[in-house]
Design a protein around this motif. Sequence first.
Motif, PDB file in Angstrom:
ATOM      1  N   ASP A   2      50.615  -3.621 -43.971  1.00 36.51           N
ATOM      2  CA  ASP A   2      51.084  -2.319 -44.444  1.00 36.51           C
ATOM      3  C   ASP A   2      50.345  -1.855 -45.691  1.00 36.51           C
ATOM      4  OD1 ASP A   2      52.838  -2.076 -42.370  1.00 36.51           O
ATOM      5  OD2 ASP A   2      54.653  -2.491 -43.535  1.00 36.51           O
ATOM      6  N   GLY A   3      49.275  -2.544 -46.047  1.00 35.75           N
ATOM      7  CA  GLY A   3      48.467  -2.116 -47.179  1.00 35.75           C
ATOM      8  C   GLY A   3      48.981  -2.546 -48.529  1.00 35.75           C
ATOM      9  N   LYS A   4      50.023  -3.387 -48.566  1.00 35.54           N
ATOM     10  CA  LYS A   4      50.425  -3.956 -49.859  1.00 35.54           C
ATOM     11  C   LYS A   4      49.325  -4.906 -50.312  1.00 35.54           C
ATOM     12  CE  LYS A   4      54.482  -5.537 -48.505  1.00 35.54           C
ATOM     13  NZ  LYS A   4      54.679  -4.968 -47.149  1.00 35.54           N
ATOM     14  N   MET A   5      48.928  -4.769 -51.573  1.00 34.03           N
ATOM     15  CA  MET A   5      47.794  -5.533 -52.093  1.00 34.03           C
ATOM     16  C   MET A   5      48.294  -6.756 -52.860  1.00 34.03           C
ATOM     17  SD  MET A   5      44.940  -4.358 -54.905  1.00 34.03           S
ATOM     18  CE  MET A   5      44.213  -3.069 -53.912  1.00 34.03           C
ATOM     19  N   TYR A   6      47.758  -7.922 -52.508  1.00 33.71           N
ATOM     20  CA  TYR A   6      48.045  -9.147 -53.248  1.00 33.71           C
ATOM     21  C   TYR A   6      46.832  -9.472 -54.121  1.00 33.71           C
ATOM     22  CZ  TYR A   6      52.006  -9.735 -50.117  1.00 33.71           C
ATOM     23  OH  TYR A   6      53.173  -9.550 -49.422  1.00 33.71           O
ATOM     24  N   ASP A  59      52.945   6.558 -53.744  1.00 32.89           N
ATOM     25  CA  ASP A  59      52.801   7.992 -53.454  1.00 32.89           C
ATOM     26  C   ASP A  59      51.544   8.328 -52.658  1.00 32.89           C
ATOM     27  OD1 ASP A  59      50.884   7.575 -55.361  1.00 32.89           O
ATOM     28  OD2 ASP A  59      51.820   8.813 -56.904  1.00 32.89           O
ATOM     29  N   GLY A  60      50.781   7.308 -52.256  1.00 31.21           N
ATOM     30  CA  GLY A  60      49.649   7.532 -51.377  1.00 31.21           C
ATOM     31  C   GLY A  60      48.446   8.207 -52.002  1.00 31.21           C
ATOM     32  N   ASP A  61      48.324   8.127 -53.337  1.00 31.56           N
ATOM     33  CA  ASP A  61      47.182   8.776 -53.987  1.00 31.56           C
ATOM     34  C   ASP A  61      46.000   7.837 -54.189  1.00 31.56           C
ATOM     35  OD1 ASP A  61      48.117   7.133 -55.971  1.00 31.56           O
ATOM     36  OD2 ASP A  61      48.222   8.675 -57.527  1.00 31.56           O
ATOM     37  N   GLY A  62      46.105   6.602 -53.676  1.00 31.00           N
ATOM     38  CA  GLY A  62      45.014   5.650 -53.796  1.00 31.00           C
ATOM     39  C   GLY A  62      45.080   4.798 -55.040  1.00 31.00           C
ATOM     40  N   LYS A  63      46.028   5.071 -55.931  1.00 32.71           N
ATOM     41  CA  LYS A  63      46.164   4.298 -57.164  1.00 32.71           C
ATOM     42  C   LYS A  63      47.484   3.533 -57.131  1.00 32.71           C
ATOM     43  CE  LYS A  63      45.503   4.661 -62.149  1.00 32.71           C
ATOM     44  NZ  LYS A  63      45.097   5.533 -63.266  1.00 32.71           N
ATOM     45  N   ASP A  75      41.732   1.607 -46.247  1.00 29.44           N
ATOM     46  CA  ASP A  75      41.439   3.041 -46.305  1.00 29.44           C
ATOM     47  C   ASP A  75      39.985   3.346 -45.975  1.00 29.44           C
ATOM     48  OD1 ASP A  75      40.162   2.091 -48.549  1.00 29.44           O
ATOM     49  OD2 ASP A  75      41.331   3.245 -49.992  1.00 29.44           O
ATOM     50  N   GLY A  76      39.195   2.317 -45.660  1.00 28.65           N
ATOM     51  CA  GLY A  76      37.816   2.528 -45.248  1.00 28.65           C
ATOM     52  C   GLY A  76      36.810   2.551 -46.372  1.00 28.65           C
ATOM     53  N   PRO A 130      39.295   9.069 -48.104  1.00 30.12           N
ATOM     54  CA  PRO A 130      39.858   7.762 -47.722  1.00 30.12           C
ATOM     55  C   PRO A 130      41.066   7.918 -46.812  1.00 30.12           C
ATOM     56  CG  PRO A 130      39.389   7.826 -50.075  1.00 30.12           C
ATOM     57  CD  PRO A 130      39.218   9.229 -49.571  1.00 30.12           C
ATOM     58  N   ASP A 131      41.257   6.959 -45.938  1.00 31.45           N
ATOM     59  CA  ASP A 131      42.408   6.960 -45.030  1.00 31.45           C
ATOM     60  C   ASP A 131      43.717   6.752 -45.791  1.00 31.45           C
ATOM     61  OD1 ASP A 131      41.307   7.524 -42.621  1.00 31.45           O
ATOM     62  OD2 ASP A 131      41.636   5.558 -41.729  1.00 31.45           O
ATOM     63  N   ASP A 132      44.808   7.111 -45.122  1.00 32.95           N
ATOM     64  CA  ASP A 132      46.126   6.801 -45.656  1.00 32.95           C
ATOM     65  C   ASP A 132      46.405   5.306 -45.492  1.00 32.95           C
ATOM     66  OD1 ASP A 132      46.536   9.477 -46.245  1.00 32.95           O
ATOM     67  OD2 ASP A 132      47.423   9.900 -44.274  1.00 32.95           O
ATOM     68  N   GLN A 133      47.521   4.866 -46.080  1.00 31.77           N
ATOM     69  CA  GLN A 133      47.882   3.454 -45.986  1.00 31.77           C
ATOM     70  C   GLN A 133      48.236   3.077 -44.551  1.00 31.77           C
ATOM     71  OE1 GLN A 133      50.292   1.997 -49.586  1.00 31.77           O
ATOM     72  NE2 GLN A 133      50.781   4.157 -49.472  1.00 31.77           N
TER      73      GLN A 133
END
Length: 747
Positions: free
Chosen positions: A84-88, A118-122, A375-376, A428-431
Motif C-alpha cells: 500500500d506504499g507505506k514506507m519502512y 494526503d497523497g502529495d508525495g511527501k 510512484d514510478g 508521479p503515480d498515486d499511492q
Amino acid sequence: MNLNRNKVVIIISLAITAVACKKEGRKYFDTKYTKPEIVKEAPSTVHPPEESLKSFYLPKGYKIELVASEPMIDEPVTLAWDGDGKMYVAEMNTYMQDVDGTGTNRSISKIKQLVDTDGDGKMDKSTVFIDSLLLPRMILPLEDGELIVNETYSYDLWLYKDTDKDGVADTKKRVYYVPKRRGGNLEHQQSGLLWNLDNYVYTTYNPMRFKFKKGGVVEVDTLDYMPSGQWGLTQDDMGIMYYSAAGGENPAYGFGQHAQYGDFSPKERLEKGFNETWPIVGTPDVQGGPRRLKEDGTLNHFTGVAGQEIYRGHRLPENTYGDLFIPEPVGRFIRRAKVKNIEGLRVLENAYYQTEFLASTDLNFRPVWSKTGPDGTLYIVDMYRGIIQESNWTRKGSKIRPVIKRKKLDKNIGRGRIYRIVHEDFKPDDQPQLLNKSAKELIPYLGHRNGWYRNTAQKLIILKEDLSVVPLLKEIATQNQSVWSKWFGDDKKDYGLERIHALWTLEGLGVVEKDFIIEKFKDEDPRVRMNAIRLSECFIKNEEIDLFSEYKILSEDASIEVINQLALSLRYSDTKQASSLLKKIKNQYQDNIVISHSAKESLKKDDLALLALQNKIKGWAPGDKSSIIRGYNIYNGLCITCHGADLKGVPNEDGSLVAPPLVGSKRVKGDKKRLVKLVLNGLIGEVDGVDYGVMMSLKDNHNGWIADVLSYIRAMNGKGVVKGHEVGKIKVNNKRKDYWTLKELNK
C-alpha cells in the motif's frame, strides 16, 4: 594482440561512443548537461532541507524533491515499501556519533513507518515501527503489517508484525536462526533481502538464498559460488543482480550472469574510464588521502559505492528504464550508467561525458541507497552527515582523521533525508493499494509498466497461497504476443514481461509442469524462452533426459541470450547428452567470451577452486584441513573484494592493486605471531613501497574465525595453520589500540 570477435565488437562500439562524446560533450541526447564550476573547498555547514535542495545539480528536465527529513527520520540507511506504499526506513542511530565511533554497538536504533496521508508525495506521518535494535541493515515487507528484519552482527531473520494497524509492531518471531554471532566490521556484513524474479530472496556476502512462505516460513538454499557484494543489491527485469563493493572500490560487478551460476565479471563489463568520477565538490575526506584526488580536489575514482539500483519505473523518460544508478557517498554524487548488450555481454558506460547524473556541493550529502518507487520515480536515501567512514578507518594515524577534525565533520550527526527524482514531463503515480486485493485481483499487475508493481504483485500472490488462480496464470503465460499495448491509462504493457512473471508466479505456487514449459520453449519472445529454460532446471537436476531433444533445437536459437541461458542451465547435468550439447555450443561460439565461459564446466561438481584447494592440502591433518576449508569460505565472503580470488590483489584500471598480494607475502609466510598481531589491529602506511590505505582491524571476530582465515592464506603459501588458542593468547596480551605500521610491527 589476438582479440576474439566479441572483444573487437565491444572495442569498436565503445570507440564510436567515445568519439560522439568528445564531439557532443555528452552521450545521450535526452537532456542538455552543463557542468557547473567545481567548489574545491566547501564548508561543512549543516543546511536545512530547503537549502540543501539548492546544492544539487541534475540534467535539464529532472528535479529532486524532498520526501522526508529530520526530525521525522534520523540516520536512514535503507528503505522499502509495502503493497500500500507505506514506507519502512531503517535507521542506524548509533553510527559514527563521533570520530571514534563511541557507543556504536548500543541497541537503540529504529525502523520507522512513514505514510503520505494526503497523497502529495511527501511523508507527513511517522511512527516507530520497531525500537531498540542493533544497527538494522536489511528489511523486507511481506503481507500487511509484516516486516522481515536483520540486525548487524547477526545472521538471524525476524518477522515483526503490526496486528492492530497502529503503525507499531506488536509481535515478533525468529524465522531464521544461526547460533553464531557474525563478527567484524559493520560495513563488511550482509545487505539486500532482495525478492528476486526467481522467488528466492538474496543477500550479499552470504552464499545462501531464502524462500518465504505465508507466515514467514523460510526455506534455505546454499550455493558455493555466488558473488559476495557489499552494501546494496538490485536486479533487472530478468532477475540479473548487480553487486558493488566499497572495500574493493568496485562500482558494479556480478551481472554477467544470474548469481546462482556464480560470479562472472570480465573486465570488459565496464567501458574504459568508467571508474573515473566527476564530482562537483572537493573531497578532502577520502580514506586514501591526496593520491585519491584530482588537481581540482575532487575524487578521482569510485570508493564508497553503495545502494545501487536498476531503474525500472515508468515516470521518468523512457530511456532511463533499465539504467543503473550508483550512489557514491564519499564523492557526493550518483552515477547513471547505460547497460549495453554487446553479443550477450552487458557493458556499463557513463550516460554523460565527464559529468555525473546527480551531484551536490553540500559536504553532508551522503547518498547510500536508491530504489524505484511505487510512484514510478527514483528514490534516494541521504544519510546527511559529516562522517561516512566507520571508525576502523578514522583512527589516529589515518589520513582522514585530521580532515574530519579540520572540517568539523564529526559534529554533523542525527539527521537524514529521503528524496525522489522526478521529471517535468511526467506526473508521479498515486499511492498503490495492493494489500487488500485478492490473488485474482493482483494478477493484472504482473504486466504493469513499473517493475515495482510486477515484483510486488508476484510476491503477494505467492504469499497468499491461493491455488485457484493457477488456471488464470496459465492462460496469461500461454499467450504468445510480443507487442506493446495501451494499459493502465497511458502506460504501455509488455506482454513478454507479463508472461515471465506469470511463469515465475506459478513456480512460486509450486506449479512447474514439463509439457507447459516445453510449449514456452517455442514462445516468440526470447526472454520468455530464456526463463522457460531456467524453469526446466528442476528436471535437469532430477537427471531427466527426455528434454534433450528440445534443448538441441534451442541450441540453434536465433537469440544469443537464449543459447547462453541453455549453456548455463545444462551445467547442472553430468549426463553425456549435456556434455555433448555443451561442447557443441562452446565450439560454435568459441569467439564469444560470454558463452565460452557459460559452457565450460558442470555446476553439479564441487566448486573448482575448492577442489583445487582440497587437492593442495590432501595430506594435511584432518583438523587442519577443516580449519583451512572454513578459512576459504570466510575469505570468499570478505577478503576477496580487496585481495582477489587468487590472493594476488584486485587490480585497478591503471594496473595498481586495491590491496597487497597475499601470495608470496613475507608477512603471511613469516612469523605467525606477527601475522596475528597485524590482523588484530590492522595496518596503515606503506607496504612494500606502496600506500594501499588502511587495512581494517579484525579483532572483533572470535579466535577460531581469525585462525581459520589465516590458516587458509598461509596454506595457499605452503605454510602451517594458525590455532585458535594461539590467537587467544595474543589477544589477551595485546595492549595496542591503534593500527600497526610495518616499521613498528617488524620491531
